[in-house]
Design an enzyme around this catalytic site. Sequence first.
Site, short mmCIF file in Angstrom:
data_model
loop_
_atom_site.label_atom_id
_atom_site.label_comp_id
_atom_site.label_asym_id
_atom_site.label_seq_id
_atom_site.Cartn_x
_atom_site.Cartn_y
_atom_site.Cartn_z
N ASP A 98 1.36 -1.01 0.09
CA ASP A 98 0.54 0.32 -0.04
C ASP A 98 1.06 1.22 -0.03
O ASP A 98 1.63 1.67 1.12
CB ASP A 98 -0.56 -0.12 0.96
CG ASP A 98 -2.53 0.79 0.87
OD1 ASP A 98 -2.86 1.31 -0.02
OD2 ASP A 98 -3.05 -0.83 1.58
N ASP A 200 -3.01 4.40 -2.67
CA ASP A 200 -4.01 4.97 -1.73
C ASP A 200 -4.72 6.08 -1.48
O ASP A 200 -4.44 7.06 -1.96
CB ASP A 200 -3.70 4.54 0.42
CG ASP A 200 -4.37 4.72 0.82
OD1 ASP A 200 -5.45 4.30 1.40
OD2 ASP A 200 -4.53 6.63 1.77
N GLU A 257 -6.48 3.33 -5.22
CA GLU A 257 -8.23 3.90 -4.85
C GLU A 257 -8.75 5.55 -5.43
O GLU A 257 -7.52 5.97 -5.19
CB GLU A 257 -7.63 3.41 -3.56
CG GLU A 257 -9.19 3.76 -3.02
CD GLU A 257 -9.61 3.60 -1.51
OE1 GLU A 257 -9.89 3.79 -0.75
OE2 GLU A 257 -7.99 4.83 -0.84
N HIS A 329 -10.57 -4.15 3.14
CA HIS A 329 -11.25 -3.19 4.73
C HIS A 329 -11.95 -2.09 5.46
O HIS A 329 -11.29 -2.01 5.96
CB HIS A 329 -9.36 -3.09 5.01
CG HIS A 329 -9.25 -1.82 4.30
ND1 HIS A 329 -9.16 -2.11 2.95
CD2 HIS A 329 -8.47 -0.36 4.74
CE1 HIS A 329 -8.47 -1.43 2.38
NE2 HIS A 329 -8.17 -0.38 3.61
N ASP A 330 -12.37 -1.52 3.51
CA ASP A 330 -13.64 -0.28 4.09
C ASP A 330 -14.69 -0.44 3.66
O ASP A 330 -15.64 0.15 4.41
CB ASP A 330 -13.02 0.99 3.81
CG ASP A 330 -11.38 0.87 2.97
OD1 ASP A 330 -10.68 1.67 4.44
OD2 ASP A 330 -10.31 1.93 2.59
C1 GLC Z 1 -8.43 4.31 2.27
C2 GLC Z 1 -7.68 3.36 2.93
C3 GLC Z 1 -8.85 3.55 3.77
C4 GLC Z 1 -8.21 4.36 4.69
C5 GLC Z 1 -7.77 6.02 3.47
C6 GLC Z 1 -7.12 7.27 4.82
O1 GLC Z 1 -9.68 5.28 1.81
O2 GLC Z 1 -8.59 2.29 2.42
O3 GLC Z 1 -8.61 2.83 4.90
O4 GLC Z 1 -9.09 5.10 6.40
O5 GLC Z 1 -7.76 5.71 2.73
O6 GLC Z 1 -5.33 6.66 4.28
#
Ligand code: GLC
Length: 559
Positions: A98, A200, A257, A329-330
Site C-alpha cells: 500500500d 491509497d 484507489e 477493509h473499508d
Molecule cells: C483509504 C483507505 C482507508 C483509509 C484512508 C486514509 O481510503 O482504504 O482505509 O482510512 O484511505 O488513508
Amino acid sequence: MKESEWKNAVVYQIYPKSFNDTNGDGIGDLPGIIAKLDYLKDLGIDIIWLSPFFPSPMADNGYDISDYQGIEPSFGTMEDMDRLLFEAYRRDIRIVIDLVLNHTSDEHDWFKESSASLDNPKRDWYIWRSGDGNGGPPNNWRSNFGGSAWEWDERTNQYYLHVFDKKQPDLNWENKDMRKAIYQMIHWWMKKGVAGFRVDAITYIKKNKEFPSFEADGSDGMVTIDKGSLNQPGIKKHLQELKEKGFRHDEVFTVAEAPGVPADEIEDYIGEHGFFTMLFEFDHVDLDLTASAKWYEMKEWTVHDFKKPLFDSQRRLQEGWSALYIENHDQPRSLSRFIHEGFRHTHSAQMLAAVYFLMKGTPYIYQGQEIGMTNVEYPDISSYNDAVSRHQYDYALANGCSEEEALAFIWKRSRDNTRTPMQWDDSQQGGFTEGSPWLETNSNYPEVNVKTVKAASNSLYTFYQKLIAFRKHTAVAPIIEKGAFQALFEEDDHIVAYKRTYENQEITLYANFTAERVPVSFNEENRQVIVSNNDGLGPDSLWLEPYDFVIFSNVHYEW
Ligand code: GLC
Ligand code: CA
C-alpha cells in the site's frame, strides 16, 4: 510483473493487524503471514496486497504512516519483511504494498520538522494556512473522518489541512522536494522486490489552491472536502509525473484507489497510456449511501444499483482493465450487506463469488471472504476501533437518532466489520491469537472458520479455489481476458446476468440476486452447465430459486 501475468492473476488482500498473530500479543504480524503462505498458495492466488505494515501510531490502523521505510514493531522487523518477500516469491506469489501518498502521520519526522517553525525547510511539505481572521479555520471544509479538515497548531499559530483524520496531515504535492522524496521511497521498495503498489486515496492529492469556502451541505455549516480536494483540475500533471518518475517503467503493477474519477476520464487513468494498471471503482459498494455519505441516512438499494455501475464499467473498458471486488477493509462483509438475513450461507456466498469473477479484470478477495465471514455486531460503541464508525455514531446521535438506532447503522456499515480477526479454526479466538485480540473476534468463529469450512463438502473455500482455476484454464482465460461483455436481462430487477464472448466461444452467467423465486428463460440450447449452486438447473429450467446461479458455456470444462 508483465501484463500477461497480472491479467490472469487473482489478488488476495491481507489486513496485517487482523490476519494471524504468532506471538500472542493479540496483533497479527508478518511471521503470521509467512506461516499462511501455503494456505494462500493452495487457494490459488497469485498476488498479495498487503495493507500498511509501516511504523504507525495506528490512528487509522497503519494508514497513518510515521516512517515509509520501516516496519511497525508490533508487526515484526525488516528481516521478517525480507523473508516474506522471499518465501512468497518462492511460491510464485508476488507482493503488492500500500502506498499512502496523500498524507503521513503527524508523527512522521517530515511533519515534526514542518510543524517546528515557519521557516523550517520542510514547512512547505504540508499544507499550512492562517485562520479566517474571526477565530475560525481557513475555510469550511469537512474532513472525511468528521469535523473541520483544519487542525490548529499552536507551535506556529497556523492550521494544517487533513482530508482524513487529524493525525493524518496532507502532504503538499505542489512541493518538488517532497515529491522527490516520495519517488525515492518508491524506488527503494521496488529494489527490495515488491511487484507493485495499491495507491491509497490518490485522487485527493491535488487541492483547490484558492481554498475557498463552499455552500454548506450539513447542519454543521461545513461542506464535504471532496469539493475542494477530490479529482481537482491539474491532478493529471501530478499523476503523470508519479508514473514517470515514481513507477518509472511499465512492469510495475499499480492499482489506484481513485474515487471521483468521472466515467469519461477513466481512459486517462487506465487506458493504454494511463497512469495506473487498474483502478477501484466504488458505485457498486456505495449503493446504500446518499451523497452526504452519512450512515444514518443510509438508503434502500435495488439489484439495479448493484449491477448497473458494474455493467457500465465493463462496457466502458475497451483497452482498460478493471479491479473487481465486493469486499475490502473499508467495506462491510458482502454476505451481510448483499444477502437477506436467513439466506447467508454457502449457497448465496457462492453466487456472490461467481457474479464478479467472470467479468473483465483482476478479481480481489479480501481475507475471510473465501470462508464466508460476516459482519460483527458489538453491543456497545466502545468495542469499536474504527475512527469513522465513532464519528458516524456521533453524527447519528447529534441528528436525533437513539443510541440503539445509531448502533444499528454502525453494525451495517462499520469498517470494523471486515477488520475482525481472521477465523482459522474453532479454538479460542478462532485460532487468530493465543492472547486477547486487538479487536474482538466475531462470535460466529466456532462455525465460520477455515478448518471447518475447508472440511465441509462443497464448501465456499473449495468453490473459490475452483473459480480461480476456472479463470486460468487455457480454454477459458482468453474469453475472460479478451471477451466482449454483453449484459443480459438488463432491466430485470432480480437477475444479474451477462455473457462473455471471444471468437466463437462463450460463457454466460445467470444469478438470482434476491431472496425470491424468479421465473427465467435461458437462451442456452446446446450449452453445457459448467457449474451451478443448484444441481437441478439446466438450459430448460424455468425458475431460479433464491440466490441460485448457473454458468453455461460452449467450451468443454470439467468443474
Ligand atoms: C483509504 C483507505 C482507508 C483509509 C484512508 C486514509 O481510503 O482504504 O482505509 O482510512 O484511505 O488513508
Ligand atoms: Ca503479534
